[in-house]
Design an enzyme around this catalytic site. Sequence first.
Site, PDB file in Angstrom:
ATOM      1  N   THR A 105     -56.742 -38.832 -28.960  1.00 55.95           N
ATOM      2  CA  THR A 105     -55.680 -38.537 -29.928  1.00 55.95           C
ATOM      3  C   THR A 105     -54.817 -37.440 -29.326  1.00 55.95           C
ATOM      4  O   THR A 105     -55.301 -36.318 -29.118  1.00 55.95           O
ATOM      5  CB  THR A 105     -56.276 -38.035 -31.261  1.00 55.95           C
ATOM      6  OG1 THR A 105     -57.170 -39.013 -31.769  1.00 55.95           O
ATOM      7  CG2 THR A 105     -55.179 -37.772 -32.282  1.00 55.95           C
ATOM      8  N   LYS A 180     -51.438 -43.107 -35.884  1.00 57.75           N
ATOM      9  CA  LYS A 180     -52.631 -42.272 -36.113  1.00 57.75           C
ATOM     10  C   LYS A 180     -52.264 -40.972 -36.843  1.00 57.75           C
ATOM     11  O   LYS A 180     -52.905 -40.601 -37.831  1.00 57.75           O
ATOM     12  CB  LYS A 180     -53.273 -41.969 -34.747  1.00 57.75           C
ATOM     13  CG  LYS A 180     -54.290 -40.874 -34.705  1.00 57.75           C
ATOM     14  CD  LYS A 180     -55.692 -41.343 -34.963  1.00 57.75           C
ATOM     15  CE  LYS A 180     -56.666 -40.179 -35.021  1.00 57.75           C
ATOM     16  NZ  LYS A 180     -57.965 -40.532 -35.516  1.00 57.75           N
ATOM     17  N   LYS A 255     -56.545 -30.374 -35.731  1.00 57.27           N
ATOM     18  CA  LYS A 255     -55.872 -30.854 -34.520  1.00 57.27           C
ATOM     19  C   LYS A 255     -54.831 -31.941 -34.865  1.00 57.27           C
ATOM     20  O   LYS A 255     -53.681 -31.875 -34.426  1.00 57.27           O
ATOM     21  CB  LYS A 255     -56.914 -31.430 -33.551  1.00 57.27           C
ATOM     22  CG  LYS A 255     -56.298 -32.082 -32.328  1.00 57.27           C
ATOM     23  CD  LYS A 255     -57.285 -32.871 -31.495  1.00 57.27           C
ATOM     24  CE  LYS A 255     -56.527 -33.731 -30.498  1.00 57.27           C
ATOM     25  NZ  LYS A 255     -57.366 -34.547 -29.650  1.00 57.27           N
TER      26      LYS A 255
HETATM   27  P1  NAD Z   1     -65.586 -34.541 -26.733  1.00 63.15           P
HETATM   28  O1  NAD Z   1     -65.139 -33.146 -26.451  1.00 63.15           O
HETATM   29  O2  NAD Z   1     -66.966 -34.777 -27.236  1.00 63.15           O
HETATM   30  O3  NAD Z   1     -65.377 -35.461 -25.434  1.00 63.15           O
HETATM   31  C1  NAD Z   1     -64.321 -35.308 -24.511  1.00 63.15           C
HETATM   32  C2  NAD Z   1     -64.932 -35.418 -23.130  1.00 63.15           C
HETATM   33  O4  NAD Z   1     -63.891 -35.417 -22.148  1.00 63.15           O
HETATM   34  C3  NAD Z   1     -65.861 -34.233 -22.786  1.00 63.15           C
HETATM   35  O5  NAD Z   1     -67.159 -34.716 -22.492  1.00 63.15           O
HETATM   36  C4  NAD Z   1     -65.180 -33.604 -21.570  1.00 63.15           C
HETATM   37  O6  NAD Z   1     -66.099 -33.060 -20.638  1.00 63.15           O
HETATM   38  C5  NAD Z   1     -64.445 -34.814 -20.995  1.00 63.15           C
HETATM   39  N1  NAD Z   1     -63.405 -34.459 -20.033  1.00 63.15           N
HETATM   40  C6  NAD Z   1     -62.562 -33.393 -20.030  1.00 63.15           C
HETATM   41  N2  NAD Z   1     -61.806 -33.420 -18.928  1.00 63.15           N
HETATM   42  C7  NAD Z   1     -62.164 -34.515 -18.208  1.00 63.15           C
HETATM   43  C8  NAD Z   1     -61.748 -35.068 -16.954  1.00 63.15           C
HETATM   44  N3  NAD Z   1     -60.782 -34.495 -16.228  1.00 63.15           N
HETATM   45  N4  NAD Z   1     -62.338 -36.187 -16.517  1.00 63.15           N
HETATM   46  C9  NAD Z   1     -63.308 -36.791 -17.250  1.00 63.15           C
HETATM   47  N5  NAD Z   1     -63.756 -36.311 -18.444  1.00 63.15           N
HETATM   48  C10 NAD Z   1     -63.187 -35.175 -18.913  1.00 63.15           C
HETATM   49  O7  NAD Z   1     -64.511 -35.123 -27.782  1.00 63.15           O
HETATM   50  P2  NAD Z   1     -64.667 -36.431 -28.692  1.00 63.15           P
HETATM   51  O8  NAD Z   1     -65.147 -36.033 -30.046  1.00 63.15           O
HETATM   52  O9  NAD Z   1     -65.361 -37.493 -27.924  1.00 63.15           O
HETATM   53  O10 NAD Z   1     -63.119 -36.808 -28.894  1.00 63.15           O
HETATM   54  C11 NAD Z   1     -62.363 -37.408 -27.852  1.00 63.15           C
HETATM   55  C12 NAD Z   1     -60.998 -37.769 -28.399  1.00 63.15           C
HETATM   56  O11 NAD Z   1     -61.142 -38.665 -29.500  1.00 63.15           O
HETATM   57  C13 NAD Z   1     -60.188 -36.566 -28.916  1.00 63.15           C
HETATM   58  O12 NAD Z   1     -58.843 -36.736 -28.544  1.00 63.15           O
HETATM   59  C14 NAD Z   1     -60.378 -36.643 -30.421  1.00 63.15           C
HETATM   60  O13 NAD Z   1     -59.312 -36.057 -31.133  1.00 63.15           O
HETATM   61  C15 NAD Z   1     -60.453 -38.150 -30.639  1.00 63.15           C
HETATM   62  N6  NAD Z   1     -61.193 -38.562 -31.851  1.00 63.15           N
HETATM   63  C16 NAD Z   1     -62.404 -38.009 -32.114  1.00 63.15           C
HETATM   64  C17 NAD Z   1     -63.079 -38.405 -33.269  1.00 63.15           C
HETATM   65  C18 NAD Z   1     -64.440 -37.817 -33.606  1.00 63.15           C
HETATM   66  O14 NAD Z   1     -64.915 -38.045 -34.729  1.00 63.15           O
HETATM   67  N7  NAD Z   1     -65.095 -37.096 -32.692  1.00 63.15           N
HETATM   68  C19 NAD Z   1     -62.519 -39.362 -34.133  1.00 63.15           C
HETATM   69  C20 NAD Z   1     -61.291 -39.940 -33.797  1.00 63.15           C
HETATM   70  C21 NAD Z   1     -60.623 -39.519 -32.648  1.00 63.15           C
END
Ligand code: NAD
Length: 313
Positions: A105, A180, A255
């Site tokens: 997102t 979204k 966010k």
């Molecule tokens: P998270 O922080 O658990 O996962 C993100 C991952 O990206 C981390 O493991 C981090 O180490 C990795 N990362 C960072 N830089 C990187 C790179 N250069 N190469 C490879 N990996 C890298 O976050 P999440 O909860 O999985 O959310 C991810 C996205 O999904 C966000 O944008 C969030 O807004 C969106 N989202 C999350 C939810 C939820 O309920 N968690 C729901 C809808 C949308």
Amino acid sequence: MTSHKRPGGTSMSISVGFLGLGHMGGPMASNLVNAGHNVVGFDPVPAALEQAGKAGVSVVESAEAAVGGSDVVITMLPSGQHVLSLYEQILPAAKPGTLFIDCSTIDVADARTAHQQAVEAGHRAVDAPVSGGVVGATAGTLAFMVGGSEQDFTAAEPILDVMGKKVVHCGSPGNGQAAKICNNMILGVSMIAVSEAFVLGEKLGLSNQALFDVASNASGQCWALVANCPVPGPVPTSPANRDYEPGFAASLMDKDLGLAANALRANGVEADLGLRAAELYSSFNAAGGGGQDFSAIIKDVRERSSRKTEADQ
Ligand code: NAD
């Protein structure tokens, strides 16, 4: 993790590079593996990489190594800055014509920049943010909102089908992110409105159950009330019944409303409620509420109301 293969999903095995194996990306990659795809993954966090390895993802030591042999590259990262800097790094390492699907997102403007960068490097790209949270990612029941050309959407759809139950083409690049943030702005505003109504009802001596029974059958009906009710009792499955354990964390609502506020300002939209909702979630998050479900904003409404009552006395 749940094994999941959608009947509508592609039956051909595809090579997928998966970058960002966190709370969402981990289970999404696992579902692709379970559907028979060859998934090569990278995440800088060793624990995330190890967990993905156990789920059958072929883990590698760098982002470039994950994209080199892939037909499709999926990113699931924290922010637009992460996506743009990673794209800069990996676009030159990908085969010409690789399909990039960003499920993070992020800001609409960042999504459009990422799309342009991918196309200029000779690739195809769509933005495909999700709703459904970790539960949906694990069960393979996410909803995807996709921005991109008809042709690129058609190419992305079978792979998204494996990870979700609903895939909607929202139009040109960036429009997935636009859908979204518009949806989540409705959700943030409506959760605050429902919370304010319950606090007012409490002050007026109305029971939570009575207000719920009326509003859920009347014109006040909405998802924030009937599925994620911010008071314990009326909806037994809502996070309010388990001390506001998320669910959808207030930090993520903060966010998303921040992204909506950027877009409102950039496009000159008069949206008092959307901007106020962004402010309220931002201060709730700053005060330490971010780890709770976003319905815990009712505590903030109650607290500000009792401060006001004291000040008025
Ligand atoms: P998270 O922080 O658990 O996962 C993100 C991952 O990206 C981390 O493991 C981090 O180490 C990795 N990362 C960072 N830089 C990187 C790179 N250069 N190469 C490879 N990996 C890298 O976050 P999440 O909860 O999985 O959310 C991810 C996205 O999904 C966000 O944008 C969030 O807004 C969106 N989202 C999350 C939810 C939820 O309920 N968690 C729901 C809808 C949308």
